[in-house]
Design a protein around this motif. Structure first.
Motif, short mmCIF file in Angstrom:
data_model
loop_
_atom_site.label_atom_id
_atom_site.label_comp_id
_atom_site.label_asym_id
_atom_site.label_seq_id
_atom_site.Cartn_x
_atom_site.Cartn_y
_atom_site.Cartn_z
N LYS A 1 0.84 -1.20 0.00
CA LYS A 1 0.00 0.00 0.00
C LYS A 1 0.87 1.25 0.00
N GLU A 2 1.96 1.20 0.78
CA GLU A 2 2.87 2.36 0.82
C GLU A 2 3.48 2.61 -0.54
N GLU A 3 3.87 1.49 -1.20
CA GLU A 3 4.46 1.61 -2.54
C GLU A 3 3.47 2.24 -3.50
N PHE A 4 2.22 1.74 -3.44
CA PHE A 4 1.20 2.25 -4.36
C PHE A 4 0.93 3.72 -4.10
N ASP A 5 0.91 4.10 -2.82
CA ASP A 5 0.66 5.50 -2.52
C ASP A 5 1.75 6.38 -3.10
N LYS A 6 3.01 5.92 -2.94
CA LYS A 6 4.12 6.72 -3.47
C LYS A 6 4.03 6.85 -4.99
N VAL A 7 3.77 5.70 -5.65
CA VAL A 7 3.76 5.71 -7.12
C VAL A 7 2.63 6.57 -7.65
N SER A 8 1.45 6.43 -7.04
CA SER A 8 0.32 7.22 -7.57
C SER A 8 0.49 8.69 -7.23
N GLU A 9 1.18 8.99 -6.11
CA GLU A 9 1.42 10.40 -5.79
C GLU A 9 2.33 11.03 -6.82
N SER A 10 3.39 10.32 -7.21
CA SER A 10 4.29 10.90 -8.21
C SER A 10 3.60 11.03 -9.56
N PHE A 11 2.75 10.04 -9.90
CA PHE A 11 2.02 10.15 -11.17
C PHE A 11 1.12 11.37 -11.17
N CYS A 12 0.39 11.57 -10.05
CA CYS A 12 -0.53 12.70 -10.01
C CYS A 12 0.21 14.03 -9.97
N MET A 13 1.40 14.03 -9.33
CA MET A 13 2.16 15.28 -9.32
C MET A 13 2.50 15.71 -10.73
N LYS A 14 2.80 14.73 -11.59
CA LYS A 14 3.22 15.09 -12.94
C LYS A 14 2.06 15.29 -13.90
N TYR A 15 1.04 14.42 -13.85
CA TYR A 15 0.06 14.39 -14.93
C TYR A 15 -1.34 14.82 -14.55
N ALA A 16 -1.67 14.87 -13.26
CA ALA A 16 -3.07 15.05 -12.90
C ALA A 16 -3.43 16.53 -12.87
N ASP A 17 -4.72 16.82 -12.83
CA ASP A 17 -5.27 18.17 -12.66
C ASP A 17 -4.89 19.11 -13.78
N LEU A 18 -4.67 18.59 -14.97
CA LEU A 18 -4.32 19.47 -16.08
C LEU A 18 -5.51 19.75 -16.97
N GLY A 19 -6.67 19.14 -16.75
CA GLY A 19 -7.81 19.37 -17.62
C GLY A 19 -7.87 18.32 -18.71
N PRO A 20 -8.93 18.36 -19.55
CA PRO A 20 -9.13 17.29 -20.52
C PRO A 20 -8.15 17.29 -21.68
N TYR A 21 -7.68 18.46 -22.13
CA TYR A 21 -6.76 18.47 -23.26
C TYR A 21 -5.38 18.63 -22.73
N ASN A 22 -4.61 17.54 -22.71
CA ASN A 22 -3.33 17.64 -22.05
C ASN A 22 -2.34 18.36 -22.93
N ASN A 23 -1.39 18.98 -22.28
CA ASN A 23 -0.46 19.85 -22.95
C ASN A 23 0.85 19.78 -22.19
N VAL A 24 1.95 19.59 -22.91
CA VAL A 24 3.20 19.42 -22.20
C VAL A 24 3.62 20.75 -21.57
N ASP B 1 1.56 22.97 -20.29
CA ASP B 1 0.79 23.13 -19.04
C ASP B 1 1.41 22.30 -17.93
N ALA B 2 1.88 21.08 -18.26
CA ALA B 2 2.51 20.26 -17.24
C ALA B 2 3.78 20.92 -16.73
N TYR B 3 4.53 21.53 -17.63
CA TYR B 3 5.76 22.22 -17.25
C TYR B 3 5.44 23.41 -16.35
N MET B 4 4.39 24.16 -16.71
CA MET B 4 4.00 25.30 -15.90
C MET B 4 3.51 24.85 -14.53
N LYS B 5 2.84 23.70 -14.50
CA LYS B 5 2.38 23.15 -13.22
C LYS B 5 3.56 22.89 -12.31
N GLN B 6 4.64 22.34 -12.90
CA GLN B 6 5.82 22.08 -12.08
C GLN B 6 6.42 23.38 -11.58
#
Lengths: 190, 162
Positions: B111-134, B136-141
């Protein structure tokens, strides 16, 4: 056993079904069999012609549907069965050192491989074509921006013999002047 | 791909069950092994490996080809990372299904592993809206790093300036 099917057939023939000419559920539209003139004499006693609407087009439709569906279904079934049995999907393997596989070697099923080899454009081809298209349109866009800025400068400074420079000649003025001189003779006044 | 070999049955009931299964299995297996497999050619397929191209932070602002390539690489990386998250999640689900009702204790590491992996995935790719844009992801960072500079690590609360 065969007797049952003849019983069923005779039941179907005499029952009030739509295909035997009976209207759906309306008593008034039943065929008036007591007064209707039948086109055939009841001479034999067994096989009599049954007067009902023609089922020719329905039968022909069924025949054609069957024919054309089987025309596609049977060859497709044979070919796909042969391919799946005797050619079969490929096995996954590591890419050997220094070898660049063909595009069609990235897929497992033989039909997909064939389509990728002969029909479809590869990912790399479309990617590179898109890159070239983007490069060309961006080049054209940059040229247009530069052209616009050159026009703006020309308009501001008015110093180059190009778009915003109108050369003045005296030729038309001279012609009008000579016509004015002559018009005194024709019309009597200027 | 191949089924594991069945354990030999000493029990008459299981022997009967195996016999019933074999009435269908034996002829099919015979057909496949003697008629089909020898006549098949030996062909293989590979998984495509893509070269790394410069990412969006290494591109000039007026270079749309570089941006297009960075976008395509971003899309491919998103698919790969999504599959990684799915694999980790599947492992966790299988552990929970097997170990219920002890899953809190026995699957804690997964469970700890899954939490870490999904957290890193969401940090990079989540909450960007329906039309993804590289971009926007860069600006998010960039925004996240600014926020962390002002308020500390994400998750430790916002500092209200007086």
């Amino acid at each position: 056993m065969a007797a049952f099917s003849t019983l069923l057939k005779s039941f179907v023939r005499n029952a009030n079904l739509v295909k035997n000419g009976a209207a759906v559920s309306n008593n008034l539209l039943r065929p008036n069999t007591s007064n209707a003139l039948e086109a055939v004499r009841k001479m034999s006693g067994h096989e009599m012609m049954h007067i009902k609407p023609s089922r020719w087009s329905w039968n022909r439709f069924k025949d054609l549907l069957n024919f054309y569906v089987m025309l596609g279904v049977i060859p497709a079934t044979v070919v796909i069965t042969y391919i799946n049995l005797f050619i079969g999907p490929a096995k996954l393997a590591e890419i050997p050192e220094g070898y660049v596989p063909e595009v069609h070697e990235y897929y497992a099923h033989p039909i997909t491989r064939w389509m990728t080899k002969h029909i479809k454009k590869s990912y790399q081809q479309e990617y590179e074509v898109m890159c070239q298209h983007i490069y060309e349109t961006d080049y054209a866009r940059k040229l247009r921006i530069a052209e616009k800025r050159v026009h703006q400068k020309m308009q501001e400074k008015q110093d180059s013999q190009a778009y915003y420079y109108e050369p003045v000649t005296g030729r038309n003025e001279r012609h009008i002047k000579s016509m004015l001189e002559k018009s005194v003779d024709y019309v009597g006044t200027r | 791909m191949e089924d594991p070999p069945r354990a030999p049955a000493h029990n008459p009931f299981f022997r009967f069950v195996h016999a019933v299964q074999n009435t269908i299995d034996r002829p099919v297996t015979w057909f496949r092994e003697s008629v089909v497999t020898p006549n098949r050619p030996d062909h293989v397929y590979y998984h495509q490996k893509f070269r790394r191209v410069p990412t969006i932070d290494q591109c000039y602002t007026d270079d749309p080809v570089c941006r297009f390539e960075a976008q395509q690489q971003f899309n491919r990386d998103k698919l790969v990372d999504g599959e990684i998250v799915q694999l980790v999640r599947q492992r966790l689900k299988e552990c929970i299904a097997y170990e219920i009702p002890d899953q809190d204790r026995k699957c804690a590491k997964l469970k700890e592993e899954f939490d870490k992996v999904s957290e890193s995935f969401c940090m990079k790719y989540a909450d960007l809206g329906p039309y993804n844009n590289v971009k926007d992801a860069y600006m998010k960072q960039k925004h996240r790093m600014l926020w962390e500079r002002r308020h500390g690590k994400v998750g430790t609360g916002m500092k209200i300036e007086e």
